[in-house]
Scaffold this active site. Structure first.
Site, PDB file in Angstrom:
ATOM      1  CE1 TYR A  53      24.865  52.430   6.684  1.00  0.00           C
ATOM      2  CE2 TYR A  53      25.735  54.112   5.011  1.00  0.00           C
ATOM      3  CZ  TYR A  53      25.624  52.769   5.376  1.00  0.00           C
ATOM      4  OH  TYR A  53      26.507  51.638   4.788  1.00  0.00           O
ATOM      5  NE  ARG A  56      20.239  50.169   5.042  1.00  0.00           N
ATOM      6  CZ  ARG A  56      21.396  49.663   5.129  1.00  0.00           C
ATOM      7  NH1 ARG A  56      22.690  50.472   4.973  1.00  0.00           N
ATOM      8  NH2 ARG A  56      21.653  48.659   5.744  1.00  0.00           N
ATOM      9  CG  ASP A  90      18.624  43.900  12.564  1.00  0.00           C
ATOM     10  OD1 ASP A  90      18.841  43.048  13.400  1.00  0.00           O
ATOM     11  OD2 ASP A  90      18.431  43.313  11.120  1.00  0.00           O
ATOM     12  CG  HIS A 105      29.051  42.754   8.342  1.00  0.00           C
ATOM     13  ND1 HIS A 105      28.321  42.062   7.441  1.00  0.00           N
ATOM     14  CD2 HIS A 105      30.108  42.092   8.362  1.00  0.00           C
ATOM     15  CE1 HIS A 105      29.099  41.067   7.011  1.00  0.00           C
ATOM     16  NE2 HIS A 105      30.426  41.211   7.466  1.00  0.00           N
ATOM     17  CB  CYS A 146      37.814  66.265  16.295  1.00  0.00           C
ATOM     18  SG  CYS A 146      36.822  65.363  15.473  1.00  0.00           S
ATOM     19  N   GLY A 183      19.862  32.127   7.477  1.00  0.00           N
ATOM     20  CA  GLY A 183      19.536  33.102   6.745  1.00  0.00           C
ATOM     21  C   GLY A 183      20.623  34.012   6.232  1.00  0.00           C
TER      22      GLY A 183
END
Ligand SMILES: [Zn+2]
Length: 251
Positions: A53, A56, A90, A105, A146, A183
């Site tokens: 991630y 990305r 994004d 998402h 934590c 798209g």
């Protein structure tokens, strides 16, 4: 006119952002997306998943909005009330100028503690140094409160959509005068069900996608073209009055 744009990976692909599955190259090629994008995968190997991630996120941060993102945002400048609902993680809609963006998402450029939801400024998912070309394994930072690791603020397989975002999306598609679906393969639920809410409410749905999708037979119109071509055409049609877009939906 109240416009809603529901967007997917095809829009960001034109900015050079690989789709979820296309991001499985090099170091990541032996994994599949379903195994990297789950809480179980993260807990089993946090450095693998956080590293993927981080890489990305760095690609997204380096990308720029394309003409389709700018044309979506410009619908507001043209005098329309605009809500953007995106499945993309994004921030290219925002950087393209859109103000009302619902992220179904989650967001790739944000992270939070997996234990207590704490956030940090600046966000550690973008912390220097940036990952090298192709990415690298990287241990996620631990929460000062934590001790649990930070995770990307995206929706993983098996997780529910953020409830506020989903409600905002439902409200927008129920009340719009035109829904533009651009798209997206219309394969991922529950987002794929949003156009049916617009059709049930009696407003048309325009689909812009180079390829037919499961939505195409139900859409009021299908424009077989890229997002950039389609959004330019849409702005021109709306300036002309858009009579053919506002026919009642097919029954
Ligand atoms: Zn915490």
């Amino acid at each position: 006119m109240r416009l809603v744009v529901l967007s997917g990976a095809g829009l960001s692909a034109e900015s050079g952002i690989p789709t979820f599955r296309d991001a499985l190259t090099g170091l990541w090629a032996r994994f599949d997306a379903e195994r990297l994008a789950t809480e179980a995968a993260f807990r089993a190997d946090p450095a693998l998943v956080w590293g993927w991630y981080r890489w990305r996120a760095a690609m997204v941060a380096a990308a720029v909005p394309n003409a389709a993102h700018r044309d979506v945002a410009a619908l507001s400048d043209d005098g329309h009330a605009l809500t953007v609902i995106t499945q993309n993680v994004d921030d290219l809609h925002e950087r393209g100028g859109a103000r009302d963006v619902v992220h179904l998402h989650g967001r790739l450029l944000a992270s939070r503690c997996i234990g207590c939801d704490a956030r940090l400024t600046p966000d550690p998912i973008l912390a220097p140094p940036p990952p090298p070309y192709g990415g690298t394994l990287e241990t996620p930072p631990a929460c000062a409160g934590c001790g649990a690791p930070f995770r990307p603020d995206v929706v993983w397989f098996g997780e529910p959509l953020p409830i506020d975002a989903w409600h905002a999306a439902e409200t927008a598609v129920d009340a719009c005068d035109l829904l533009v679906v651009v798209g997206t393969s219309s394969l991922v639920w529950p987002a794929a069900g949003l156009p049916d809410r617009t059709l049930r409410a009696g407003s048309p749905v325009l689909e812009i996608n180079p390829h037919p999708t499961p939505l195409s037979p139900r859409a009021s119109a299908h424009w077989a073209m890229t997002a950039t071509a389609g959004m330019a055409r849409l702005r021109a049609r709306l300036r002309e009055g858009a009579g053919d877009l506002l026919r009642p939906p097919r029954r």
